[in-house]
Design a protein around this motif. Structure first.
Motif, short mmCIF file in Angstrom:
data_model
loop_
_atom_site.label_atom_id
_atom_site.label_comp_id
_atom_site.label_asym_id
_atom_site.label_seq_id
_atom_site.Cartn_x
_atom_site.Cartn_y
_atom_site.Cartn_z
N ALA A 224 0.82 -1.21 0.00
CA ALA A 224 0.00 0.00 0.00
C ALA A 224 0.86 1.26 0.00
CB ALA A 224 -0.92 0.00 1.22
N ALA A 225 0.28 2.33 -0.55
CA ALA A 225 0.94 3.63 -0.52
C ALA A 225 1.03 4.13 0.92
CB ALA A 225 0.18 4.63 -1.38
N ARG A 226 2.06 4.90 1.17
CA ARG A 226 2.28 5.55 2.47
C ARG A 226 2.18 4.56 3.64
NH1 ARG A 226 0.40 11.87 2.09
NH2 ARG A 226 0.87 12.13 -0.12
N SER A 227 2.88 3.45 3.49
CA SER A 227 2.78 2.40 4.51
C SER A 227 4.11 2.04 5.15
CB SER A 227 2.17 1.14 3.89
OG SER A 227 3.01 0.59 2.89
N ALA A 228 5.18 2.80 4.87
CA ALA A 228 6.48 2.42 5.40
C ALA A 228 7.26 3.65 5.86
CB ALA A 228 7.29 1.67 4.35
N ALA A 229 7.91 3.50 6.99
CA ALA A 229 8.81 4.55 7.48
C ALA A 229 10.11 4.56 6.69
CB ALA A 229 9.11 4.36 8.96
N LEU A 230 10.51 3.37 6.21
CA LEU A 230 11.76 3.23 5.46
C LEU A 230 11.51 2.31 4.27
CD1 LEU A 230 14.87 3.56 5.16
CD2 LEU A 230 15.11 1.59 6.70
N VAL A 231 11.91 2.76 3.08
CA VAL A 231 11.81 1.96 1.87
C VAL A 231 13.21 1.84 1.28
CG1 VAL A 231 10.71 1.67 -0.39
CG2 VAL A 231 9.51 2.92 1.43
N VAL A 232 13.61 0.63 0.97
CA VAL A 232 14.93 0.39 0.38
C VAL A 232 14.74 -0.21 -1.00
CG1 VAL A 232 17.17 -0.74 0.64
CG2 VAL A 232 15.90 -0.03 2.68
N ASP A 233 15.19 0.53 -2.03
CA ASP A 233 15.12 0.04 -3.40
C ASP A 233 16.43 -0.69 -3.71
OD1 ASP A 233 15.00 -0.42 -6.12
OD2 ASP A 233 15.18 1.70 -6.69
N THR A 234 16.40 -2.01 -3.67
CA THR A 234 17.60 -2.80 -3.95
C THR A 234 17.77 -3.08 -5.44
OG1 THR A 234 16.60 -5.00 -3.75
CG2 THR A 234 17.30 -3.92 -1.71
N VAL A 235 16.82 -2.62 -6.25
CA VAL A 235 16.86 -2.88 -7.68
C VAL A 235 17.54 -1.73 -8.42
CG1 VAL A 235 15.51 -3.49 -9.72
CG2 VAL A 235 14.74 -4.21 -7.44
N GLY A 236 17.15 -0.49 -8.10
CA GLY A 236 17.79 0.68 -8.69
C GLY A 236 16.87 1.63 -9.43
N PRO A 237 15.87 1.16 -10.20
CA PRO A 237 15.03 2.07 -10.97
C PRO A 237 13.67 2.36 -10.35
CG PRO A 237 14.80 -0.11 -11.86
CD PRO A 237 15.70 -0.23 -10.66
N LEU A 238 13.51 2.12 -9.05
CA LEU A 238 12.18 2.15 -8.44
C LEU A 238 11.98 3.33 -7.49
CD1 LEU A 238 11.85 -1.67 -7.69
CD2 LEU A 238 11.02 -0.40 -9.69
N LEU A 239 12.69 4.44 -7.72
CA LEU A 239 12.60 5.57 -6.80
C LEU A 239 11.19 6.15 -6.73
CD1 LEU A 239 13.82 7.64 -4.91
CD2 LEU A 239 14.65 8.91 -6.91
N GLU A 240 10.53 6.31 -7.87
CA GLU A 240 9.18 6.89 -7.84
C GLU A 240 8.22 6.00 -7.05
OE1 GLU A 240 7.73 8.22 -11.67
OE2 GLU A 240 9.77 8.64 -12.33
N ARG A 241 8.29 4.69 -7.28
CA ARG A 241 7.43 3.77 -6.54
C ARG A 241 7.78 3.79 -5.06
NH1 ARG A 241 3.02 1.71 -4.81
NH2 ARG A 241 2.96 -0.56 -4.49
N ALA A 242 9.06 3.88 -4.74
CA ALA A 242 9.48 3.93 -3.34
C ALA A 242 8.92 5.16 -2.63
CB ALA A 242 11.00 3.93 -3.25
N CYS A 243 8.88 6.29 -3.34
CA CYS A 243 8.32 7.51 -2.74
C CYS A 243 6.82 7.36 -2.50
CB CYS A 243 8.60 8.71 -3.64
SG CYS A 243 10.32 9.24 -3.64
N GLU A 244 6.13 6.63 -3.37
CA GLU A 244 4.71 6.38 -3.16
C GLU A 244 4.49 5.54 -1.90
OE1 GLU A 244 3.37 4.40 -6.62
OE2 GLU A 244 3.48 6.17 -7.93
N ILE A 245 5.35 4.55 -1.69
CA ILE A 245 5.18 3.64 -0.55
C ILE A 245 5.56 4.29 0.76
CG2 ILE A 245 6.08 1.49 0.45
CD1 ILE A 245 6.40 0.46 -2.44
N ALA A 246 6.51 5.23 0.73
CA ALA A 246 6.97 5.87 1.96
C ALA A 246 5.86 6.69 2.60
CB ALA A 246 8.16 6.75 1.68
N ASP A 247 5.75 6.58 3.90
CA ASP A 247 4.81 7.41 4.66
C ASP A 247 5.37 8.82 4.76
OD1 ASP A 247 2.61 8.13 6.11
OD2 ASP A 247 2.93 6.70 7.73
N ASP A 248 4.55 9.77 5.21
CA ASP A 248 5.05 11.12 5.45
C ASP A 248 6.21 11.06 6.44
OD1 ASP A 248 3.13 12.06 3.76
OD2 ASP A 248 1.78 12.77 5.33
N ALA A 249 7.23 11.87 6.20
CA ALA A 249 8.46 11.88 6.98
C ALA A 249 9.27 10.59 6.80
CB ALA A 249 8.20 12.13 8.46
N GLY A 250 8.97 9.85 5.73
CA GLY A 250 9.66 8.60 5.48
C GLY A 250 11.03 8.79 4.85
N ARG A 251 11.81 7.71 4.87
CA ARG A 251 13.14 7.71 4.28
C ARG A 251 13.18 6.69 3.15
NH1 ARG A 251 12.28 6.44 9.47
NH2 ARG A 251 14.01 4.96 9.62
#
Length: 342
Positions: A223-250
């Motif tokens: 789900a969107a905005r569901s993680a305090a920390l998102v780690v993209d181990t693949v490399g091209p998933l920054l936009e998706r990672a920002c969607e998943i990160a909660d407010d004030a997320g890393r």
């Protein structure tokens, strides 16, 4: 000796090279027992990361010391070692500040990229980049020490905290290690992987770890905005990672992908208080800690295939990069072996 050499067309070829010899007082020659096939190696062969044609590839190496220079004091023939391939000069302004990972003299010194690496029967490396293995540690566990150091570096940069909701994008060996360490630190880790084989392999791995609470899922189910920390181990998933990160997320960008690009709105970052983090190479001081931490982690469970140098095409097929094959995984951590124990 036998060695796997990168060709101009980004293929590998098994060739015969002279065995490296001690040429400097701090040189150590290691008989390579096995070398992990890294996601970066895969990226080189797929054109996602640069390397110099003619180089012997491979950098996740373990083996046995066979020859030492006159100035070597911490190692002797017969010692079992793991290689730290993140080299540094020790003298430039960054090294003198302790930031060894930003050494200014890495050109010509990246193992398996522009300096001969460890997909070979022997490797020569300076003494300071080789660490003796703890008694009883198997080579299958030790071959994951270098990836473990990478993960430790990225989670430290992401300011992992106990109780964090962590989403890891990518369920290859690195992604599994990120989830493993997050779980080990008391965070709630979810591992998102689209490939069915790797999802199943990750579930099996974590099911075998007593007390593990890692959840393995498909990326579309996160789900969107569901993680305090998102780690993209693949490399091209920054936009998706920002969607998943909660407010004030890393968001930690960890995967190497030279051609990846992303579009972000600065105002969104500002309003949501997001932190986008690039950790860079690990500082080599982390490597010693990784060797020690590996004592307590079941890293060997990630090794799915042992492939001899002569049969390296089987490794490419397992990793979905053999010419003319579908880009599908049928393995997790594949190691290239030259013989010897595990």
């Amino acid at each position: 000796m036998k060695a796997l050499v990168l060709q101009p067309d980004r293929t590998l070829r098994l060739v015969h090279r002279p065995r490296p010899r001690v040429t400097a007082p701090d040189d150590v020659v290691v008989r390579v027992v096995q070398t992990g096939f890294c996601g970066t190696d895969r990226g080189v062969l797929l054109g996602k990361f640069p390397a110099v044609p003619g180089v012997v590839m491979g950098h996740e190496a373990v083996g046995e010391v066979v020859e030492v220079g006159a100035g070597v004091t911490t190692l002797a023939p017969g010692d079992r070692v793991v290689a730290n391939p993140t080299l540094y000069c020790g003298l430039c302004r960054w090294c003198r500040r302790g930031a060894l990972n930003f050494c200014l003299h890495k050109a010509g010194n990246e193992i398996g990229i522009d300096r001969d690496g460890a997909f070979a029967e022997h490797l020569r490396l300076e003494e300071r980049f080789l660490h003796r293995l703890p008694d009883g540690m198997s080579y299958d566990r030790a071959v994951l020490v270098e990836p473990l150091a990478c993960v430790m570096n990225n989670l430290a940069a992401g300011r992992l905290r106990t109780g964090d909701d962590v989403v890891v994008l990518g369920g290859g060996p690195i992604g599994v290690l990120v989830a493993l360490l997050a779980d080990h630190a008391g965070a709630r880790a979810r591992l998102a992987e689209p490939d069915p084989y790797r999802r199943a392999a990750a579930r099996t791995y974590f099911a075998g770890i007593p007390g593990s609470a890692v959840t393995v899922t498909e990326p579309d189910l996160v789900a969107a905005r569901s993680a305090a920390l998102v780690v993209d181990t693949v490399g091209p998933l920054l936009e998706r990672a920002c969607e998943i990160a909660d407010d004030a997320g890393r968001i930690v960008v960890m995967g190497f992908h030279e051609r990846a690009a992303a579009t972000l709105r600065p105002l969104d970052l500002l309003r949501r208080g997001l932190s986008v983090i690039g950790a860079g190479d690990y500082n080599s001081h982390i490597f010693v800690r990784a060797v020690e931490l590996a004592r307590d982690l079941p890293l060997e469970g990630l090794v799915s295939h042992h492939v001899r140098l002569d049969d390296f095409a089987d490794a490419l097929d397992t990793l979905g990069i053999a010419p003319g094959t579908a880009a599908q995984y049928s393995g997790m951590k594949v190691v290239i072996t030259t013989g010897g124990g595990r």
